[in-house]
Design a protein around this motif. Structure first.
Motif, PDB file in Angstrom:
ATOM      1  N   GLY A 138       0.842  -1.204   0.000  1.00  0.00           N
ATOM      2  CA  GLY A 138       0.000   0.000   0.000  1.00  0.00           C
ATOM      3  C   GLY A 138       0.865   1.236   0.000  1.00  0.00           C
ATOM      4  N   ALA A 139       0.358   2.315   0.599  1.00  0.00           N
ATOM      5  CA  ALA A 139       1.110   3.565   0.600  1.00  0.00           C
ATOM      6  C   ALA A 139       0.832   4.368   1.862  1.00  0.00           C
ATOM      7  CB  ALA A 139       0.758   4.400  -0.631  1.00  0.00           C
ATOM      8  N   LEU A 140       1.853   5.108   2.278  1.00  0.00           N
ATOM      9  CA  LEU A 140       1.723   6.077   3.366  1.00  0.00           C
ATOM     10  C   LEU A 140       1.527   7.438   2.718  1.00  0.00           C
ATOM     11  CD1 LEU A 140       1.965   6.715   6.447  1.00  0.00           C
ATOM     12  CD2 LEU A 140       4.405   7.094   6.028  1.00  0.00           C
ATOM     13  N   ASN A 141       0.359   8.041   2.931  1.00  0.00           N
ATOM     14  CA  ASN A 141      -0.005   9.282   2.246  1.00  0.00           C
ATOM     15  C   ASN A 141       0.068  10.474   3.185  1.00  0.00           C
ATOM     16  OD1 ASN A 141      -0.929   7.535   0.025  1.00  0.00           O
ATOM     17  ND2 ASN A 141      -2.618   7.078   1.413  1.00  0.00           N
ATOM     18  N   ASN A 142       0.658  11.547   2.689  1.00  0.00           N
ATOM     19  CA  ASN A 142       0.830  12.755   3.498  1.00  0.00           C
ATOM     20  C   ASN A 142       0.293  13.953   2.717  1.00  0.00           C
ATOM     21  OD1 ASN A 142       2.780  11.529   5.672  1.00  0.00           O
ATOM     22  ND2 ASN A 142       3.570  10.888   3.681  1.00  0.00           N
ATOM     23  N   TYR A 143      -0.479  14.793   3.394  1.00  0.00           N
ATOM     24  CA  TYR A 143      -1.148  15.914   2.730  1.00  0.00           C
ATOM     25  C   TYR A 143      -0.882  17.218   3.473  1.00  0.00           C
ATOM     26  CZ  TYR A 143      -3.795  12.088   0.573  1.00  0.00           C
ATOM     27  OH  TYR A 143      -4.162  10.943  -0.096  1.00  0.00           O
TER      28      TYR A 143
END
Length: 230
Positions: free
Chosen positions: A123-128
Motif C-alpha cells: 500500500g502507501a503512506l499518504n501525506n497531505y
C-alpha cells in the motif's frame, strides 16, 4: 526516528480492533514526516485500495476521492511501489479529475510513499498539506521512506495478529458447535432409539425445514432436556 520506532513497537495489539490499532500507527507516522498536516495508510487488496487508518479528516477525504476515480497518487504509489509527490495541485496534470476535486478539500501538496514488505508493496503512506511544496525537500522524502518502512512492518504485524485472533475465534466456535451437535445427537439417540447417523439426519432435516443453522437446532434439542421438555 528512534523515538518513532520505539512508539511503534509499543502499540498494543491484543484485545483491540484492527482499525483502532492502525489509526494509532498512522498518528505516530504523521509525527515523523516534515510538512504533513494529515496522514493516511492506504492498503491495496486485489488492485483496489482502502484507507486502513488516518490522522486528520483531510487525508481521508483525499483518499476517498482517489478510490472513486480509481486512480491517484496514493493508489498508484501503492500499486507501482514508487514515491509520488505533488508539489502544487494547481499545476499538477497527471491526475486531472482527481486534482480538480481535491483542490476543493483544501489540499495543495501531497507525498505518497509505498509500504514495502517482503519484496512487494502492500500500500502507501499518504501525506497531505494545505501548503504548496510542503514535501519538496530531500528531508521530507528521506523521512517518508524511512517511516514507510517501519510502518509497513507494524501494519503487517497488526494484520497478522488480527488474522490469528479471527482464526482462534472461528476454531473455538467450531469446537463449541461440534460439541453441542454431539450432545443433541446423544439426546435424540436416547429419546428416539436411533443410531448416531440417524440422529444427525434428524438434525439436518430440521435445519432445512425451519431454515435455521444446524447448531441452533442442536442447542434447542439440548435445552429441551434441561427444561424437562421434549
Amino acid at each position: 526516528m528512534q523515538e518513532l520506532l520505539r512508539d511503534l513497537s509499543r502499540v498494543a495489539l491484543a484485545d483491540r480492533p484492527l482499525d483502532e490499532v492502525l489509526g494509532e500507527i498512522t498518528a505516530i507516522a504523521a509525527r515523523g514526516i516534515p510538512g504533513a498536516e494529515a496522514t493516511s495508510i492506504t492498503l491495496i487488496r486485489n488492485e483496489k485500495g482502502y484507507t486502513a487508518g488516518h490522522h486528520g479528516e483531510m487525508a481521508l477525504a483525499a483518499d476517498e476521492l482517489q478510490y472513486q476515480e480509481g486512480y491517484g497518487p496514493c493508489l498508484d504509489a501503492g500499486r507501482a511501489g514508487i514515491v509520488l509527490r505533488v508539489d502544487d495541485m494547481r499545476t499538477e496534470q497527471r491526475w486531472p479529475t482527481y486534482v480538480s476535486r481535491v483542490l476543493a478539500v483544501g489540499i495543495r501538496s501531497s507525498m505518497s510513499v509505498p509500504l514495502p514488505y517482503q519484496g512487494t508493496s502492500i500500500g502507501a503512506l499518504n501525506n497531505y498539506s494545505t501548503q504548496p511544496g510542503a514535501f519538496a525537500s530531500d528531508e521530507s522524502l528521506a523521512a517518508g521512506q524511512e517511516v514507510a518502512e517501519a510502518v509497513a512492518v507494524a501494519v503487517a504485524n497488526a494484520d497478522a495478529h488480527d488474522r490469528l485472533v479471527d482464526q482462534a475465534r472461528n476454531m473455538r466456535l467450531a469446537m463449541e458447535s461440534r460439541a453441542v451437535i454431539e450432545q443433541a445427537k446423544g439426546v435424540l439417540m436416547a429419546q428416539r432409539r436411533v443410531d448416531a447417523e440417524q440422529a444427525f439426519e434428524i438434525l439436518r432435516e430440521a435445519s432445512q425445514r425451519y431454515n435455521r443453522k444446524l447448531r441452533d437446532i442442536a442447542v434447542g434439542v439440548v435445552a429441551s432436556t434441561r427444561s424437562g421438555g421434549r
